[in-house]
Design an enzyme around this catalytic site. Structure first.
Site, PDB file in Angstrom:
ATOM      1  CB  SER A  45      -0.943   0.006   1.210  1.00 28.16           C
ATOM      2  OG  SER A  45      -0.227  -0.142   2.416  1.00 28.16           O
TER       3      SER A  45
ATOM      4  CG  HIS B 118     -40.963  22.005 -15.087  1.00 25.63           C
ATOM      5  ND1 HIS B 118     -41.230  20.672 -14.821  1.00 25.63           N
ATOM      6  CD2 HIS B 118     -41.785  22.710 -14.270  1.00 25.63           C
ATOM      7  CE1 HIS B 118     -42.181  20.592 -13.909  1.00 25.63           C
ATOM      8  NE2 HIS B 118     -42.528  21.819 -13.540  1.00 25.63           N
TER       9      HIS B 118
ATOM     10  CB  SER C  20     -12.547  25.341 -29.866  1.00 27.35           C
ATOM     11  OG  SER C  20     -12.428  24.532 -31.014  1.00 27.35           O
TER      12      SER C  20
HETATM   13  N1  ARG Z   1      -1.283  -1.126   5.277  1.00 24.26           N
HETATM   14  C1  ARG Z   1      -2.320  -1.627   6.140  1.00 24.26           C
HETATM   15  C2  ARG Z   1      -3.615  -0.852   5.883  1.00 24.26           C
HETATM   16  O1  ARG Z   1      -3.561   0.166   5.316  1.00 24.26           O
HETATM   17  C3  ARG Z   1      -1.916  -1.436   7.573  1.00 24.26           C
HETATM   18  C4  ARG Z   1      -2.560  -2.394   8.491  1.00 24.26           C
HETATM   19  C5  ARG Z   1      -2.004  -3.746   8.302  1.00 24.26           C
HETATM   20  N2  ARG Z   1      -2.445  -4.643   9.309  1.00 24.26           N
HETATM   21  C6  ARG Z   1      -2.388  -5.936   9.150  1.00 24.26           C
HETATM   22  N3  ARG Z   1      -2.818  -6.660  10.115  1.00 24.26           N
HETATM   23  N4  ARG Z   1      -1.913  -6.476   8.063  1.00 24.26           N
HETATM   24  O2  ARG Z   1      -4.679  -1.307   6.232  1.00 24.26           O
END
Ligand code: ARG
Length: 457
Positions: free
Chosen positions: A20, A153, A274
């Site tokens: 992430s 309308h 345009s």
């Molecule tokens: N990157 C994870 C999230 O945004 C953090 C939490 C991760 N926790 C876990 N038990 N894997 O949710």
């Protein structure tokens, strides 16, 4: 036999699907702040030594300085912002970094970081919307007496004042602000210390971390603390409602800017040309605000679908909570800024508005009301008589108050010359002075109230 290829494949995919950090690095400031609050509390409670707490705090400041200068490195092996920061901390201060994660989990950590981020987004929306209200009130004050057709309308209905029309949006934005304020109040509790899901056996002080992070206090159930994303949904609901309002306002400007209407000249700074038609000036910013409202409501749908059916407590699905909130917040901030500029800088072509109000038989209701009041005719019959007058004026291509008195009398003999006073658009709006009505004196009162509420002079 096939392991060489297969063993690599899944782990590469696992790394990618699991990471992430590409998006949650946006949480770095909140992550550092929450970690500093946590370690100060661990030190104060004697869970880590005072000396270690200071070392960790200074290390976190050093990591923050690096992020500030160079950005957050994106290494998928470190998964997320929490592990990225902790790993850099360990490189900088050594094994003592490992004490930071005492009495917490990434589950309460991410819940805390994300709350702090969403709280900032709510505050940002508040100040943006306040600026939009200031622009609306300012222009409404300038145009409290400017007459335009009011529509139902999208057909000319009754004359209204432009100030009144703009103040309708002031009201809508006021409700949006109260939704953000309400959501903020509800969400302002700290989940930090809920740990993985069950709380912790360490003697921590949750009130202390809550206060350090500007929360009103700690949350009261550890399972709820790590599995709750209501605050993000509340934000997205308020953002969606707000985006719908901005989209309606954008749509008005798009219609008004179209040549057959010609009610406004949009600011050049918020329009485009345009590449092929030299005469074009397109309301792209307004169109994008209208378009963005669709994406923002899509973000709300996305998170609702993510959360639906998740058992307590944390599940990894919840990692997907961030992209829709980040996306919506970016789009909303842009939309608010664009509409604020548009309201503040648009040139209102009041002469065109007035002409359109005069030509649209907008005072037909005033004629019917006059027949009721002056000639004691039941409204339904008055409506019918007025219809005949409109038909006649339409066939001659003229306004109602330009019909000769004899012609009106031919339709109904009870009409006399006093009717012309009621038939002008000026008389029509001036008469509508019920509370919240379109009369210039009413609009000026509402503008004065609004200026008071906004703390303007
Ligand atoms: N990157 C994870 C999230 O945004 C953090 C939490 C991760 N926790 C876990 N038990 N894997 O949710």
């Amino acid at each position: 036999m096939w392991g060489g290829r297969f063993a690599e494949g899944p782990s590469a995919i696992m790394r990618e699907i699991n990471a992430s950090i590409p998006f949650d690095k946006a949480l770095w400031r909140q992550d550092i702040a929450a970690s500093k609050a946590h370690v100060a509390m661990l030190g104060a409670c004697g869970v880590v030594s005072g000396e270690d707490a200071v070392t960790i705090r200074d290390g976190l400041d050093a990591v923050a300085a690096e992020y500030e200068a160079n950005g957050v490195p994106e290494d998928w092996d470190l998964e997320d912002i929490h592990m990225t920061t902790e790993s850099r901390l360990a490189q900088l201060i050594g094994p003592v970094a490992g004490r930071l994660h005492t009495a917490r989990s990434r589950n309460d950590q991410v819940a805390t970081d994300f709350r702090l981020w969403v709280r900032d987004a709510m505050d940002q929306a508040q100040s943006g919307l306040e600026a939009l209200q200031v622009a609306l009130v300012t222009r409404a004050g300038e145009h409290a007496g400017s007459i335009m057709p009011g529509f139902t309308h999208l057909q000319t209905a009754q004359p209204v004042t432009l100030g009144h029309h703009l103040m309708a949006y002031y009201e809508m934005i006021g409700r949006d602000r109260s939704r953000f304020a309400d959501a903020r109040k509800r969400m302002n509790r700290s989940p930090l210390g809920a740990a993985a899901l069950a709380g912790t056996g360490f003697p921590i002080d949750r009130l202390m971390t809550a206060q350090a992070l500007g929360f009103d206090g700690p949350t009261d159930n550890s399972l709820d603390s790590v599995s709750d994303r209501d605050f993000a949904l509340d934000y997205l609901m308020a953002a969606t409602q707000c985006a719908l309002h901005l989209s309606r306002l954008a749509e008005e400007f798009i219609i008004w800017a179209s040549q057959p209407f010609g009610f406004v000249t949009l600011p050049d700074a918020l329009s485009t040309g345009s590449s092929i038609m030299p005469q074009k000036k397109n309301p792209d910013a307004a169109e994008l605000v209208r378009g963005h409202s669709g994406r923002i409501s899509g973000c709300l749908m996305a998170l609702m679908m993510t959360m639906k059916g998740l058992p307590l407590a944390y599940s990894k699905d919840m990692q997907d909570d961030k992209p829709p909130v980040f996306e919506a917040a970016g789009l909303l901030a842009l939309s608010i800024a664009a509409m604020t500029g548009m309201v503040a800088e648009t040139k209102f072509r009041t002469e065109r508005m007035l002409a359109a109000a005069e030509l649209g038989f907008a005072t037909a209701t005033d004629l019917a009301d006059w027949l009721v009041r002056q000639a004691d005719i039941p409204f339904r019959e008055a409506h019918h008589i007025t219809g005949a007058a409109v038909k006649l004026a339409e066939s001659r291509g003229t306004a109602l108050d330009k019909l000769p008195l004899e012609d009106l009398k031919a339709i109904d003999s009870r009409i006399d010359e006093r009717v012309f006073k009621a038939l002008s658009v000026e008389a029509s709006v001036a008469a509508r002075k019920s509370h919240g009505g379109t009369a210039p004196e009413q609009v000026r009162l509402r503008v004065a109230d609004a200026r008071d509420a906004l703390g303007l002079e």
